[in-house]
Design a protein around this motif. Structure first.
Motif, PDB file in Angstrom:
ATOM      1  N   THR A  26      -9.322   0.287  -0.088  1.00 37.65           N
ATOM      2  CA  THR A  26      -7.986   0.178   0.498  1.00 37.65           C
ATOM      3  C   THR A  26      -7.931  -0.178   1.812  1.00 37.65           C
ATOM      4  O   THR A  26      -6.729  -0.519   2.322  1.00 37.65           O
ATOM      5  N   THR A  27      -9.087  -0.091   2.626  1.00 33.94           N
ATOM      6  CA  THR A  27      -9.053  -0.752   4.132  1.00 33.94           C
ATOM      7  C   THR A  27      -8.642  -2.328   3.765  1.00 33.94           C
ATOM      8  O   THR A  27      -7.657  -2.766   4.611  1.00 33.94           O
TER       9      THR A  27
ATOM     10  N   THR B 154     -18.549   7.433  -3.530  1.00 35.47           N
ATOM     11  CA  THR B 154     -18.568   6.277  -3.412  1.00 35.47           C
ATOM     12  C   THR B 154     -17.871   5.640  -2.154  1.00 35.47           C
ATOM     13  O   THR B 154     -16.755   6.037  -1.766  1.00 35.47           O
ATOM     14  N   VAL B 155     -18.544   4.541  -1.461  1.00 35.96           N
ATOM     15  CA  VAL B 155     -17.528   3.866  -0.647  1.00 35.96           C
ATOM     16  C   VAL B 155     -16.851   2.736  -1.023  1.00 35.96           C
ATOM     17  O   VAL B 155     -15.744   2.442   0.061  1.00 35.96           O
ATOM     18  N   ALA B 156     -16.558   2.329  -2.176  1.00 37.89           N
ATOM     19  CA  ALA B 156     -15.740   1.466  -2.550  1.00 37.89           C
ATOM     20  C   ALA B 156     -14.165   1.785  -2.500  1.00 37.89           C
ATOM     21  O   ALA B 156     -13.544   0.929  -2.000  1.00 37.89           O
ATOM     22  N   PRO B 157     -13.743   3.017  -2.789  1.00 38.85           N
ATOM     23  CA  PRO B 157     -12.308   3.240  -2.492  1.00 38.85           C
ATOM     24  C   PRO B 157     -12.194   3.261  -1.051  1.00 38.85           C
ATOM     25  O   PRO B 157     -10.804   2.724  -0.778  1.00 38.85           O
TER      26      PRO B 157
ATOM     27  N   PHE C  74       0.842  -1.156  -0.087  1.00 40.88           N
ATOM     28  CA  PHE C  74      -0.008  -0.105  -0.060  1.00 40.88           C
ATOM     29  C   PHE C  74       0.952   1.348   0.202  1.00 40.88           C
ATOM     30  O   PHE C  74       0.389   2.557  -0.482  1.00 40.88           O
ATOM     31  N   LEU C  75       2.287   1.169   0.402  1.00 38.85           N
ATOM     32  CA  LEU C  75       3.064   2.153   0.202  1.00 38.85           C
ATOM     33  C   LEU C  75       3.764   2.364  -1.195  1.00 38.85           C
ATOM     34  O   LEU C  75       4.354   3.379  -1.285  1.00 38.85           O
TER      35      LEU C  75
ATOM     36  N   GLU D  79      -2.315   7.607  -5.005  1.00 37.25           N
ATOM     37  CA  GLU D  79      -3.277   8.599  -5.443  1.00 37.25           C
ATOM     38  C   GLU D  79      -4.222   8.942  -4.532  1.00 37.25           C
ATOM     39  O   GLU D  79      -4.737  10.087  -4.497  1.00 37.25           O
ATOM     40  N   LEU D  80      -4.956   7.899  -3.949  1.00 40.18           N
ATOM     41  CA  LEU D  80      -6.074   8.052  -3.072  1.00 40.18           C
ATOM     42  C   LEU D  80      -5.389   8.868  -1.713  1.00 40.18           C
ATOM     43  O   LEU D  80      -6.036   9.643  -1.184  1.00 40.18           O
ATOM     44  N   PHE D  81      -4.564   8.237  -1.252  1.00 39.26           N
ATOM     45  CA  PHE D  81      -3.665   8.792  -0.224  1.00 39.26           C
ATOM     46  C   PHE D  81      -3.457  10.413  -0.226  1.00 39.26           C
ATOM     47  O   PHE D  81      -3.833  11.363   0.493  1.00 39.26           O
TER      48      PHE D  81
END
Length: 263
Positions: free
Chosen positions: A188-189, A181-184, A24-25, A32-34
């Motif tokens: 990611t979680t 939306t909740v999907a990202p 994830f790092l 991009e989400l971070f």
């Protein structure tokens, strides 16, 4: 009793494992989400090996030894005024909370999809807030105990590390651009959780179970709290994730603030 006494008298030594990386790092889509959530450049996950048996009931001593270990202090950094800095003064005490961590699936989030805070498409329902102009029922469910959806996910489930991780991502950093939306958040979680948590399969029942112990930690020097930060913000956090079989501990950290704007 002799075994327990021996455990409490342990002196742990820690060694940084610089070669240990987490997807994830390094995953571009996640980074991009971070960046969108104002967390980029303010999240870290550092792994250390240790040399003694870990007992969960001895977590306080384990964490204190960690923050006093010279190998840890030589590499450990925290965010201050936009820069990564070492701990300057000796740590005199720690606060440790053992965080429940038992989930091996994403079923915990089923109520999020069915309680009315999401549309059938997965879009988050917007709502009015007196302070925040762009508010939604997902953040309301996460933060406001008097709202009708707060306990759609039960009290015990809300304490789970999986749910806490989800909440941290949803709330983000200082200039967070919230998702429609909740999907990202869910995806990611799941990615981070799988990266951080160790599991094992029972050879007879074939059931999967978590073997990691998760500790939420704060460290204090003579001036007060020094790690994860000087202030007390919910989105500035540090978790120690202990794998007792590998004898590895990952320090997962985030400091609330303005994230980096470029990859």
């Amino acid at each position: 009793m002799a075994g327990k006494k021996c455990a409490f008298e342990q002196t742990f030594s820690f060694t940084p494992l610089f070669s240990k990386t987490y997807s994830f790092l390094h995953d571009k889509a996640t980074l991009e989400l971070f960046m969108k959530w104002s967390m980029l450049g303010r999240v870290s996950a550092e792994t250390y090996s240790f040399d003694q048996i870990f007992y969960p009931y001895n977590s306080q001593e384990f964490a204190l030894r960690f923050f006093r270990d010279p190998n840890v202090l030589a590499s450990l950094r925290r965010m201050e005024a936009g820069a990564w800095v070492p701990l300057v003064k000796p740590v005199v005490s720690v606060d440790v909370e053992v965080v429940p961590c038992s989930k091996v699936s994403m079923d915990l989030f089923d109520p999020v999809y069915s309680c009315g805070i999401l549309r059938p498409s997965g879009h988050v329902v917007k709502c009015f807030h007196e302070v925040y102009p762009d508010y939604d029922e997902l953040r309301q469910m996460l933060q406001e105990e008097d709202c009708g959806h707060y306990y759609a996910v039960g009290r015990e489930e809300r304490q789970e590390f999986l749910f806490r991780l989800f909440k941290h991502l949803c709330l983000g950093g200082e200039l967070c651009q919230y998702e429609d939306t909740v999907a990202p958040y869910i995806n990611t979680t799941k990615q981070i959780y799988k990266d951080l948590i160790s599991v094992q399969k029972d050879p007879e029942t074939k059931e999967i179970s978590v073997v990691s112990t998760v500790l939420k930690v704060s460290a204090y020097d003579e001036c007060g709290q020094c790690y994860p930060g000087r202030g007390d913000k919910e989105q500035t956090f540090a978790y120690m994730i202990v794998d007792p079989f590998k004898r590895h501990v990952c320090l997962f950290y985030h400091c609330y603030g303005v994230g980096t704007f470029t990859l």
